[in-house]
Design a protein around this motif. Sequence first.
Motif, mmCIF file in Angstrom:
data_model
loop_
_atom_site.group_PDB
_atom_site.id
_atom_site.type_symbol
_atom_site.label_atom_id
_atom_site.label_comp_id
_atom_site.label_asym_id
_atom_site.label_seq_id
_atom_site.Cartn_x
_atom_site.Cartn_y
_atom_site.Cartn_z
ATOM 1 N N GLY A 13 87.612 30.820 74.464
ATOM 2 C CA GLY A 13 86.393 31.461 74.933
ATOM 3 C C GLY A 13 86.432 32.955 74.642
ATOM 4 O O GLY A 13 87.397 33.631 74.954
ATOM 5 N N SER A 14 85.382 33.464 74.016
ATOM 6 C CA SER A 14 85.313 34.876 73.683
ATOM 7 C C SER A 14 83.851 35.286 73.627
ATOM 8 O O SER A 14 82.988 34.483 73.247
ATOM 9 C CB SER A 14 85.974 35.144 72.336
ATOM 10 O OG SER A 14 85.749 36.481 71.944
ATOM 11 N N ASP A 15 83.596 36.522 73.979
ATOM 12 C CA ASP A 15 82.239 37.051 73.884
ATOM 13 C C ASP A 15 81.940 37.588 72.498
ATOM 14 O O ASP A 15 80.837 38.055 72.243
ATOM 15 C CB ASP A 15 82.035 38.160 74.927
ATOM 16 C CG ASP A 15 82.094 37.626 76.345
ATOM 17 O OD1 ASP A 15 81.773 36.441 76.559
ATOM 18 O OD2 ASP A 15 82.468 38.398 77.241
ATOM 19 N N VAL A 16 82.921 37.546 71.598
ATOM 20 C CA VAL A 16 82.761 38.058 70.246
ATOM 21 C C VAL A 16 82.739 36.882 69.273
ATOM 22 O O VAL A 16 83.702 36.122 69.187
ATOM 23 C CB VAL A 16 83.899 39.037 69.874
ATOM 24 C CG1 VAL A 16 83.756 39.514 68.438
ATOM 25 C CG2 VAL A 16 83.925 40.221 70.833
ATOM 26 N N LEU A 17 81.630 36.741 68.567
ATOM 27 C CA LEU A 17 81.500 35.707 67.538
ATOM 28 C C LEU A 17 82.147 36.222 66.257
ATOM 29 O O LEU A 17 81.864 37.346 65.830
ATOM 30 C CB LEU A 17 80.019 35.401 67.291
ATOM 31 C CG LEU A 17 79.707 34.416 66.164
ATOM 32 C CD1 LEU A 17 80.216 33.021 66.527
ATOM 33 C CD2 LEU A 17 78.218 34.394 65.890
ATOM 34 N N GLN A 27 70.017 35.136 64.045
ATOM 35 C CA GLN A 27 70.425 36.392 64.671
ATOM 36 C C GLN A 27 70.118 37.549 63.725
ATOM 37 O O GLN A 27 70.123 37.400 62.509
ATOM 38 C CB GLN A 27 71.925 36.386 64.980
ATOM 39 C CG GLN A 27 72.368 35.279 65.906
ATOM 40 C CD GLN A 27 71.930 35.523 67.337
ATOM 41 O OE1 GLN A 27 72.089 36.614 67.874
ATOM 42 N NE2 GLN A 27 71.373 34.503 67.965
ATOM 43 N N ALA A 85 85.646 44.016 70.439
ATOM 44 C CA ALA A 85 85.143 44.118 71.809
ATOM 45 C C ALA A 85 85.332 45.530 72.353
ATOM 46 O O ALA A 85 84.445 46.066 73.029
ATOM 47 C CB ALA A 85 85.838 43.092 72.699
ATOM 48 N N ASN A 90 79.585 42.506 69.546
ATOM 49 C CA ASN A 90 79.537 41.133 70.023
ATOM 50 C C ASN A 90 79.705 40.142 68.872
ATOM 51 O O ASN A 90 79.604 38.937 69.061
ATOM 52 C CB ASN A 90 78.259 40.853 70.819
ATOM 53 C CG ASN A 90 76.993 40.941 69.985
ATOM 54 O OD1 ASN A 90 77.025 41.290 68.811
ATOM 55 N ND2 ASN A 90 75.873 40.639 70.614
#
Length: 122
Positions: A13-17, A27, A85, A90
């Motif tokens: 899990g990460s907030d950075v794609l 996007q 991050a 992001n």
Amino acid sequence: MPIDDYTGGPAQGSDVLVVTTNDVPGQQVKQVIGEVFGLTVRSRNIGSQLGAGLKSVIGGELKGLTKTLVQTRNEAMERLVEAAAARGANAVLATRFDVTTAQDAGTEVCAYGTAVIIAPAA
């Protein structure tokens, strides 16, 4: 050995794609932050080296070295994500890897790409 040992395991899990493409469908890049990278150098252990020497005579995959390289790649990727991050990104676009031998002491792996801020396209 499970496939996760050779593919980097399940997605964390990460907030950075992180993508290898120059864009993300649906996007829009709102801001380019700049280049980011994650770097690690891993020494070879004697067990892997001995096993590799033997395998070079009889042939076959060097599973110990393969697993070590996957772990090294994952470490470089984690550092890439942390760097992105920390700069407020992001996403990281155009991600690449560079792998070299570091002074015959080990393997250097560098993950790099362009840190950006993306948002859904209007």
